[in-house]
Write a protein that holds these residues in place. Structure first.
Motif, short mmCIF file in Angstrom:
data_model
loop_
_atom_site.label_atom_id
_atom_site.label_comp_id
_atom_site.label_asym_id
_atom_site.label_seq_id
_atom_site.Cartn_x
_atom_site.Cartn_y
_atom_site.Cartn_z
N ALA A 77 0.85 -1.19 0.00
CA ALA A 77 0.00 0.00 0.00
C ALA A 77 0.88 1.24 0.00
CB ALA A 77 -0.90 0.02 1.24
N GLY A 78 0.30 2.35 -0.46
CA GLY A 78 0.99 3.63 -0.36
C GLY A 78 1.88 3.97 -1.53
N ARG A 79 2.09 3.02 -2.46
CA ARG A 79 2.92 3.32 -3.63
C ARG A 79 2.17 2.94 -4.89
NH1 ARG A 79 8.98 1.28 -2.26
NH2 ARG A 79 7.97 -0.66 -1.68
N SER A 80 2.63 3.45 -6.01
CA SER A 80 2.02 3.02 -7.27
C SER A 80 2.54 1.63 -7.61
CB SER A 80 2.39 3.99 -8.39
OG SER A 80 3.77 3.84 -8.72
N GLU A 84 6.26 0.00 -6.80
CA GLU A 84 6.33 -1.26 -6.04
C GLU A 84 7.16 -2.29 -6.81
OE1 GLU A 84 5.92 -3.44 -2.86
OE2 GLU A 84 4.64 -1.66 -2.88
N GLU A 156 -0.34 3.51 -12.31
CA GLU A 156 -0.09 4.74 -11.54
C GLU A 156 -0.82 4.73 -10.20
OE1 GLU A 156 2.06 6.62 -12.69
OE2 GLU A 156 2.08 6.14 -14.84
N GLY A 157 -1.91 3.95 -10.11
CA GLY A 157 -2.76 3.99 -8.90
C GLY A 157 -2.10 3.33 -7.71
N ASP A 158 -2.65 3.60 -6.51
CA ASP A 158 -2.12 3.02 -5.27
C ASP A 158 -2.35 1.51 -5.30
OD1 ASP A 158 -1.54 2.13 -2.74
OD2 ASP A 158 -2.63 3.70 -1.69
N VAL A 159 -1.27 0.78 -5.11
CA VAL A 159 -1.31 -0.68 -5.17
C VAL A 159 -2.20 -1.25 -4.06
CG1 VAL A 159 0.74 -1.15 -3.75
CG2 VAL A 159 0.25 -2.60 -5.68
N GLY A 160 -2.38 -0.49 -2.98
CA GLY A 160 -3.21 -0.94 -1.86
C GLY A 160 -4.67 -1.09 -2.23
N ARG A 161 -5.09 -0.40 -3.29
CA ARG A 161 -6.51 -0.46 -3.68
C ARG A 161 -6.80 -1.63 -4.63
NH1 ARG A 161 -6.22 5.30 -3.91
NH2 ARG A 161 -6.23 5.34 -6.19
N LYS A 167 -2.77 -7.85 -6.86
CA LYS A 167 -1.55 -7.71 -6.04
C LYS A 167 -0.58 -8.86 -6.34
CE LYS A 167 -3.26 -5.04 -2.14
NZ LYS A 167 -3.92 -5.09 -0.84
#
Length: 540
Positions: A77-80, A84, A156-161, A167
């Motif tokens: 989470a927290g990174r693109s 990551e 580009e989006g947050d990997v956490g989502r 993942k």
């Protein structure tokens, strides 16, 4: 590069390896096979040092880099997605971090007196970064992510989502970008669609490092590996060649062993018969004694281990009308994304329609519309007369009652069935002996999928709507399912990324494209021959 020397390993009471030995050489691509619970994951964990053998040694050559992909993806989470993936690129990401720190230091007026040494170090680090292909790294990261099905926005989006399956793809991309000397891949084909799977196949086939992987997808295995190591009964046996060659060799070896076993049994019976007849006669005492001694010295041939594959004869499905599902002028959109704009489709009795289409083309949406799990924005979806539908979707596994046992779940569904037939049903889907007493909450993804399938096929509906039914299933269960569905008399509409499953069961292909629906008579094999591609959007 990696050697296992006489490794023994025990988990609780279970012996997993007994003096097992094997080796992985530079550039080899090995498929690891064996029944569920044979110890494939344990082997990976021993190579990576997460577990130690009880006896023997696991030797990894000095300086060999290992990348390990497992189904157990950590927190992200927290990174693109791009950041990551780049972070996992090994040395180059450490060098990139130092380069960024040096850039900041050079711009810091408070460190002006260190300028000369900083510039010198910056030059060294920059040269190393270039040597490691650092400047091309982001481009390569994006290429790998695109190959695994990521669009620009998702990168580009947050990997956490992202969902668990996406993942997994990020974790896999990290290993691929790292290009280690040895890749250990535990089920890399699990969460991929057909396009990503074919891309990964080509990537791994051209990768010059060594590879050790497990996969439940036989086509994928056949195209990537050049050796097989089988784990069974605590030993490791190597076969040169792909999965198909291994299957032939194993069948041949089993046949020879069976013949040897039978010859020896006949010989032993003859000897024992002689001993029994003449043991009481003094005149034959010497002969009897020598034969007894001979029998004691003989190395006994074991019969071959029988694979437990149970076939299940599904009762015939009641006959439906000729028109099974009819979609007329169907419109469907999610937000601003148009999925269908006036879709027409008629599915007729005994058709087995495989639905193909690139990511986001609306494959699962089509199945949901037919199953009534979602409504069209406009147009109609009607089922024909006497249609009894069975719908398998990934979320069906979340609906199992975690506190019920496997057997209890089957009994709840079929209160009138006798215990014997329910046990036979459980056995076909891989739940033998005490396994029927497992509670649903402790079942793995594959076990849940098998249970849901068993519930659906015991009293088969005449229309099966299956969304990725082979996800999580091992090869033996897939074979059983293909055999069962081959003789199924009803109608099927299904999505699968397993080419063996597609080729064995489809007799019509529906390809969803931005221009609308393309239909192909004949099954998946004919589709490949006619279009020259194994999946939409891929050529060659």
């Amino acid at each position: 590069m990696i050697r296992l020397d006489n490794v023994s390993k025990q988990n609780g009471q279970r012996l997993i390896f007994i003096e097992a030995s094997a080796a992985l050489q530079r550039g080899e691509k090995i498929g690891l096979v064996g029944p569920n619970g044979a110890g494939k994951t344990t082997l990976f964990r021993m190579i990576t040092g997460q577990e130690a053998p009880d006896e023997g040694q696991v030797l990894v050559d000095r300086g060999v880099t290992i990348g390990f992909f497992s189904q157990d993806v950590g927190e992200m989470a927290g990174r693109s997605a791009v950041a990551e993936v780049m972070d996992g690129a090994g040395d180059v990401s450490t060098v990139a971090a130092e380069l960024a720190a040096l850039e900041a230091a050079l711009a810091d007026p408070a460190r002006a007196d260190e300028l000369d040494s900083l510039i010198e170090r910056f030059g060294e680090v920059q040269a190393r970064f270039e040597e490691l292909g650092g400047y091309a790294l982001e481009g390569r990261a994006r290429e790998v992510l695109a190959g695994l099905g990521f669009g620009q926005e998702m990168m580009e989006g947050d990997v956490g989502r992202l969902s668990g399956g996406w993942k997994m793809r990020v974790a896999l991309a990290r290993i691929l970008l790292m290009r280690p000397d040895v890749m250990l891949l535990d089920e890399p084909s699990n969460h991929l669609d057909l396009e990503s799977l074919i891309w990964l196949e080509q990537f791994l086939a051209s990768h010059d490092g060594a590879l050790l992987m497990t996969s439940h997808d036989r086509e994928f295995m056949n195209r990537v590996v050049n050796r097989i190591i089988e784990i069974d009964g605590g030993t490791l046996t190597a076969y040169s060649g792909d999965y198909a060659f291994y299957e032939q060799q194993r069948a041949l070896a089993e046949k020879q062993q069976q013949a040897q076993f039978e010859r020896q049994q006949a010989m032993l019976a003859k000897e024992i018969n002689f001993i029994e007849r003449f043991k009481a006669r003094a005149s034959h005492a010497a002969q009897v004694q020598s034969r007894v001694k001979k029998l004691e010295k003989i190395d006994r041939v074991e019969p071959p281990k029988r694979r437990q594959t149970v076939a299940f004869d599904f009762p015939p499905a009641p006959r439906s009308g000729d028109d099974v599902a009819n979609l007329r002028g169907v419109h469907k959109r999610y937000g601003s994304k148009v999925i269908y704009d006036g879709l027409d489709l008629l599915v007729r009795r005994r058709e087995r329609c495989a639905v193909l289409g690139v990511n986001g083309a609306g494959k699962s949406t089509l199945l949901k519309l037919v199953a009534g799990a979602t409504e069209p924005d406009a147009g109609t979806v009607t089922l024909g007369g006497s249609v009894r539908m069975g719908y398998f979707a990934q979320h069906a596994m979340d609906l199992l009652d975690g506190e019920r046992t496997v057997f209890g779940t089957l009994e709840d569904a079929f209160p009138c069935a006798n215990q014997g037939s329910l046990r036979a049903l459980a056995g076909c889907f891989g739940f033998s002996g005490d396994e029927v007493e497992k509670r649903c909450r402790v079942l793995s993804g594959g076990e849940k999928a098998r249970l849901v399938m068993a519930l659906m096929l015991y009293e088969p509906p005449n229309f099966l709507v299956l969304d990725e039914p082979t996800n999580h299933l091992d090869m033996a269960t897939k074979e059983m399912l293909i055999a069962a569905l081959s003789s199924y008399e009803g109608t099927m509409l299904f999505v699968s990324h397993d080419r063996h499953f597609l080729a064995a069961l489809s007799n019509r292909v529906l390809e969803l494209t931005p221009e609308g629906l393309h239909q192909y008579g004949g099954g998946y094999t004919e589709y490949v021959a006619r279009t020259g591609q194994e999946a939409p959007g891929l050529h060659g």
